[in-house]
Scaffold this motif. Structure first.
Motif, PDB file in Angstrom:
ATOM      1  N   ILE A 161      -3.708   2.690  -2.950  1.00  0.00           N
ATOM      2  CA  ILE A 161      -3.126   3.936  -2.472  1.00  0.00           C
ATOM      3  C   ILE A 161      -3.976   4.495  -1.337  1.00  0.00           C
ATOM      4  O   ILE A 161      -5.216   4.517  -1.433  1.00  0.00           O
ATOM      5  N   ILE A 162      -3.296   4.903  -0.277  1.00  0.00           N
ATOM      6  CA  ILE A 162      -3.987   5.651   0.761  1.00  0.00           C
ATOM      7  C   ILE A 162      -3.619   7.112   0.550  1.00  0.00           C
ATOM      8  O   ILE A 162      -2.439   7.472   0.592  1.00  0.00           O
ATOM      9  N   ASP A 163      -4.623   7.927   0.249  1.00  0.00           N
ATOM     10  CA  ASP A 163      -4.379   9.353   0.042  1.00  0.00           C
ATOM     11  C   ASP A 163      -4.664  10.050   1.367  1.00  0.00           C
ATOM     12  O   ASP A 163      -5.811  10.174   1.779  1.00  0.00           O
ATOM     13  N   VAL A 164      -3.581  10.476   2.030  1.00  0.00           N
ATOM     14  CA  VAL A 164      -3.754  11.158   3.319  1.00  0.00           C
ATOM     15  C   VAL A 164      -4.004  12.632   3.047  1.00  0.00           C
ATOM     16  O   VAL A 164      -3.162  13.312   2.452  1.00  0.00           O
ATOM     17  N   ILE A 165      -5.175  13.113   3.438  1.00  0.00           N
ATOM     18  CA  ILE A 165      -5.456  14.528   3.254  1.00  0.00           C
ATOM     19  C   ILE A 165      -5.556  15.212   4.612  1.00  0.00           C
ATOM     20  O   ILE A 165      -5.786  14.567   5.628  1.00  0.00           O
ATOM     21  N   ASP A 166      -5.360  16.512   4.616  1.00  0.00           N
ATOM     22  CA  ASP A 166      -5.409  17.282   5.854  1.00  0.00           C
ATOM     23  C   ASP A 166      -6.833  17.813   6.033  1.00  0.00           C
ATOM     24  O   ASP A 166      -7.203  18.829   5.451  1.00  0.00           O
ATOM     25  N   ALA A 167      -7.610  17.080   6.829  1.00  0.00           N
ATOM     26  CA  ALA A 167      -9.024  17.438   6.992  1.00  0.00           C
ATOM     27  C   ALA A 167      -9.200  18.772   7.708  1.00  0.00           C
ATOM     28  O   ALA A 167     -10.249  19.398   7.623  1.00  0.00           O
ATOM     29  N   SER A 168      -8.143  19.208   8.391  1.00  0.00           N
ATOM     30  CA  SER A 168      -8.266  20.452   9.165  1.00  0.00           C
ATOM     31  C   SER A 168      -8.145  21.675   8.265  1.00  0.00           C
ATOM     32  O   SER A 168      -8.454  22.786   8.683  1.00  0.00           O
ATOM     33  N   GLY A 169      -7.679  21.470   7.037  1.00  0.00           N
ATOM     34  CA  GLY A 169      -7.506  22.602   6.134  1.00  0.00           C
ATOM     35  C   GLY A 169      -6.472  23.587   6.630  1.00  0.00           C
ATOM     36  O   GLY A 169      -6.534  24.780   6.331  1.00  0.00           O
ATOM     37  N   SER A 170      -5.470  23.100   7.376  1.00  0.00           N
ATOM     38  CA  SER A 170      -4.476  24.023   7.934  1.00  0.00           C
ATOM     39  C   SER A 170      -3.172  24.051   7.146  1.00  0.00           C
ATOM     40  O   SER A 170      -2.172  24.610   7.594  1.00  0.00           O
ATOM     41  N   THR A 171      -3.187  23.411   5.967  1.00  0.00           N
ATOM     42  CA  THR A 171      -2.031  23.497   5.063  1.00  0.00           C
ATOM     43  C   THR A 171      -2.565  23.654   3.651  1.00  0.00           C
ATOM     44  O   THR A 171      -3.594  23.055   3.316  1.00  0.00           O
ATOM     45  N   ASP A 172      -1.898  24.471   2.835  1.00  0.00           N
ATOM     46  CA  ASP A 172      -2.394  24.662   1.463  1.00  0.00           C
ATOM     47  C   ASP A 172      -1.917  23.519   0.564  1.00  0.00           C
ATOM     48  O   ASP A 172      -1.312  22.564   1.037  1.00  0.00           O
ATOM     49  N   GLU A 173      -2.179  23.646  -0.760  1.00  0.00           N
ATOM     50  CA  GLU A 173      -1.891  22.519  -1.643  1.00  0.00           C
ATOM     51  C   GLU A 173      -0.396  22.219  -1.771  1.00  0.00           C
ATOM     52  O   GLU A 173      -0.014  21.154  -2.205  1.00  0.00           O
ATOM     53  N   ASN A 174       0.436  23.197  -1.388  1.00  0.00           N
ATOM     54  CA  ASN A 174       1.877  22.940  -1.424  1.00  0.00           C
ATOM     55  C   ASN A 174       2.424  22.550  -0.048  1.00  0.00           C
ATOM     56  O   ASN A 174       3.623  22.396   0.129  1.00  0.00           O
ATOM     57  N   GLY A 175       1.521  22.434   0.901  1.00  0.00           N
ATOM     58  CA  GLY A 175       1.942  22.009   2.238  1.00  0.00           C
ATOM     59  C   GLY A 175       2.307  23.161   3.157  1.00  0.00           C
ATOM     60  O   GLY A 175       2.731  22.944   4.290  1.00  0.00           O
ATOM     61  N   ASN A 176       2.142  24.402   2.680  1.00  0.00           N
ATOM     62  CA  ASN A 176       2.438  25.546   3.549  1.00  0.00           C
ATOM     63  C   ASN A 176       1.362  25.689   4.614  1.00  0.00           C
ATOM     64  O   ASN A 176       0.175  25.489   4.335  1.00  0.00           O
ATOM     65  N   ILE A 177       1.810  26.060   5.807  1.00  0.00           N
ATOM     66  CA  ILE A 177       0.855  26.171   6.913  1.00  0.00           C
ATOM     67  C   ILE A 177       0.006  27.427   6.770  1.00  0.00           C
ATOM     68  O   ILE A 177       0.520  28.513   6.508  1.00  0.00           O
ATOM     69  N   VAL A 178      -1.307  27.225   6.877  1.00  0.00           N
ATOM     70  CA  VAL A 178      -2.245  28.351   6.864  1.00  0.00           C
ATOM     71  C   VAL A 178      -3.147  28.207   8.092  1.00  0.00           C
ATOM     72  O   VAL A 178      -3.061  27.208   8.813  1.00  0.00           O
ATOM     73  N   GLU A 179      -3.977  29.174   8.310  1.00  0.00           N
ATOM     74  CA  GLU A 179      -4.910  29.151   9.433  1.00  0.00           C
ATOM     75  C   GLU A 179      -5.852  27.933   9.282  1.00  0.00           C
ATOM     76  O   GLU A 179      -6.257  27.610   8.160  1.00  0.00           O
ATOM     77  N   VAL A 180      -6.204  27.302  10.395  1.00  0.00           N
ATOM     78  CA  VAL A 180      -7.085  26.127  10.342  1.00  0.00           C
ATOM     79  C   VAL A 180      -8.372  26.460   9.575  1.00  0.00           C
ATOM     80  O   VAL A 180      -8.969  27.509   9.790  1.00  0.00           O
ATOM     81  N   GLY A 181      -8.751  25.572   8.660  1.00  0.00           N
ATOM     82  CA  GLY A 181     -10.002  25.757   7.928  1.00  0.00           C
ATOM     83  C   GLY A 181      -9.851  26.592   6.671  1.00  0.00           C
ATOM     84  O   GLY A 181     -10.790  26.763   5.903  1.00  0.00           O
ATOM     85  N   ILE A 200       0.854  -1.184   0.000  1.00  0.00           N
ATOM     86  CA  ILE A 200       0.000   0.000   0.000  1.00  0.00           C
ATOM     87  C   ILE A 200       0.892   1.236   0.000  1.00  0.00           C
ATOM     88  O   ILE A 200       1.817   1.345   0.811  1.00  0.00           O
ATOM     89  N   GLY A 201       0.641   2.123  -0.937  1.00  0.00           N
ATOM     90  CA  GLY A 201       1.410   3.362  -1.023  1.00  0.00           C
ATOM     91  C   GLY A 201       0.680   4.477  -0.304  1.00  0.00           C
ATOM     92  O   GLY A 201      -0.532   4.630  -0.450  1.00  0.00           O
ATOM     93  N   ILE A 202       1.425   5.247   0.494  1.00  0.00           N
ATOM     94  CA  ILE A 202       0.826   6.391   1.193  1.00  0.00           C
ATOM     95  C   ILE A 202       1.150   7.631   0.382  1.00  0.00           C
ATOM     96  O   ILE A 202       2.311   8.038   0.280  1.00  0.00           O
ATOM     97  N   ALA A 203       0.118   8.221  -0.229  1.00  0.00           N
ATOM     98  CA  ALA A 203       0.340   9.410  -1.043  1.00  0.00           C
ATOM     99  C   ALA A 203      -0.394  10.591  -0.421  1.00  0.00           C
ATOM    100  O   ALA A 203      -1.155  10.429   0.526  1.00  0.00           O
ATOM    101  N   GLY A 204      -0.178  11.768  -0.975  1.00  0.00           N
ATOM    102  CA  GLY A 204      -0.860  12.955  -0.480  1.00  0.00           C
ATOM    103  C   GLY A 204       0.044  14.165  -0.610  1.00  0.00           C
ATOM    104  O   GLY A 204       1.213  14.046  -0.958  1.00  0.00           O
ATOM    105  N   LYS A 205      -0.534  15.334  -0.318  1.00  0.00           N
ATOM    106  CA  LYS A 205       0.264  16.555  -0.445  1.00  0.00           C
ATOM    107  C   LYS A 205       1.234  16.657   0.748  1.00  0.00           C
ATOM    108  O   LYS A 205       1.049  15.958   1.755  1.00  0.00           O
TER     109      LYS A 205
END
Ligand SMILES: Nc1nc2c(ncn2[C@@H]2O[C@H](COP(=O)(O)OP(=O)(O)O)[C@@H](O)[C@H]2O)c(=O)[nH]1
Ligand SMILES: [Mg+2]
Length: 392
Positions: free
Chosen positions: A102-122, A4-9
């Motif tokens: 594939i397991i696509d790990v996503i950030d459900a909190s919305g606290s990182t943008d599509e490039n992985g930069n930290i943003v405010e939660v949500g 199983i491959g772990i993928a995601g941003k």
């Protein structure tokens, strides 16, 4: 062994998920090693051990819970346009080649943008993440096939489809899946004539069929309720979504190793058995995790692995034995091995997994529970205990 491959941003928690899944107590794992290297390790599918039906415990499970190994690969982060070489690019996508799912790990909190930069939660919409990862995966497949399409189509014109299927086999994609799709999506039978658009359409479908995706909605501990609700709605649209706190699971596995808690991966709750030596902060952290587990029914990590193995990949667990009365091998070990096989597999398939010689010399099998001889075409059931009779 299935992979199983772990993928995601970047920063969605892939490595945390990977670490928590592969950090197994040796005693639980019944496996000599769990982490092969930084990004390849052994995780486990959880099931109820058949030794619960016996008077004695087998010694290969933990309190009647059995863990069967699978391989896990932590693929580096994917960013939009990774297939064009953005971010870490193709080299890492090629890691996915080996994956069965594939397991696509996503950030459900919305606290990182599509490039992985930290943003405010949500701030970032995790649903966008589901879409762009899917797109990157199918573009990856398209690119790999398209790369030497001229050569392949020339050969196909002369010698037929075999060269195409060989190419797909190199991507761990089987012939049946490909043929099924060519018929299903009504593409021209003369594959060598396919246009770029047709190849793209084929890739979009093939990636979903051959590398099925499980969505892991991670960081639920800090995710806005609204995000969780929207992500769970995806379950109605043909996706499978599991909520997790990978951080939480990692903390529990460490705490269990140190004898602070009693917890078996996949349990819905845990007991604190050694409060001494814990400061207030650590105790609060454990109670915080308890709260999340109560809400989502565990940390979700083991549930995600099990969903990938049993639902998405459609596997069953089977136990080969030598002695069908005592459920032992020839040295008297009770239920020494468990194997994962695709649903629909036969006793001969199991024999081949045990050893190719045993597969070659397979005669028949005995279903130990019913003490009944089963034939060549018997479909192995989940949790079957099977004696294989061979000439070897
Ligand atoms: N709140 C919270 N943070 C998490 C969780 N899982 C991972 N993280 C944090 O997210 C950050 C990125 O994690 P990492 O596993 O390195 O992400 P990767 O880039 O996808 O491999 C780290 O600071 C983790 O501690 C979780 O379940 N909840
Ligand atoms: Mg990482």
């Amino acid at each position: 062994m299935i992979k199983i491959g772990i993928a995601g941003k970047p920063n969605s928690g892939k490595s945390t998920f990977f670490k928590s899944a592969t950090l197994a107590d040796v005693e639980i794992a019944n496996y000599p090693f769990t982490t092969i290297d930084a990004n390849q390790g052994i995780a486990f599918a959880r099931s109820v051990c058949p030794c619960n039906e016996l008077d004695v415990h087998c010694g290969h499970c933990k309190d009647g819970i059995r863990f069967t190994p699978i391989e896990m690969i932590d693929v580096a982060g994917l960013v939009p346009d990774a297939h064009l070489g953005k971010g870490l690019g193709n080299e890492f996508l090629d890691n996915l080649r080996q994956a069965d799912a594939i397991i696509d790990v996503i950030d459900a909190s919305g606290s990182t943008d599509e490039n992985g930069n930290i943003v405010e939660v949500g701030r970032y919409d995790p649903l966008k993440e589901v879409d762009f990862i899917e797109k990157e995966l199918s573009m990856w497949l398209y690119n790999v096939i398209h790369r030497d399409w001229n050569k392949i189509s020339r050969k196909m014109r002369q010698d037929g489809l075999n060269i195409f299927f060989d190419k797909l086999a190199g991507l761990n994609i089987n012939r049946q899946d490909a043929i099924y799709l060519i018929n299903k999506i009504d593409l021209p039978d003369e594959v060598y004539r396919w246009s770029d658009e047709e190849l793209m359409l084929f890739s979009n479908h093939l990636i979903k069929k051959s590398k099925p995706i499980l969505i892991v909605a991670n960081k639920v501990d800090i995710a806005p309720e609204e995000n969780i609700a929207r992500l769970q709605k995806l379950n109605e649209k043909g996706y499978k979504v599991i909520l997790t706190t990978a951080d939480g699971e990692l903390a529990l596995r460490f705490a269990e190793k140190r004898g602070i808690i009693k917890y078996i991966p996949g349990d819905k709750d845990f007991d604190i058995i050694n409060v001494e030596g814990l400061n207030k902060k650590q105790l609060d952290a454990l109670y915080f995790i308890k709260g999340i587990m109560k809400k989502i029914g565990g940390t979700g990590v083991q549930e995600a692995i099990n969903t990938a193995v049993f639902d998405i990949l459609n596997m069953v667990v089977v136990y080969p034995v030598e002695n069908e009365k005592k459920w032992t091998d020839k040295n008297g070990n009770i239920l020494p091995d468990s194997f994962l096989l695709k649903r629909g597999s036969t006793p001969r398939d199991l024999a081949y997994q045990v050893h190719s010689e045993i597969g070659d010399s397979f005669l028949f099998a005995i279903d130990s529970r019913r003490n009944m001889r089963v034939g060549e075409n018997y479909e192995l059931k989940d949790n079957d205990v099977i004696k294989i009779v061979s000439t070897k």
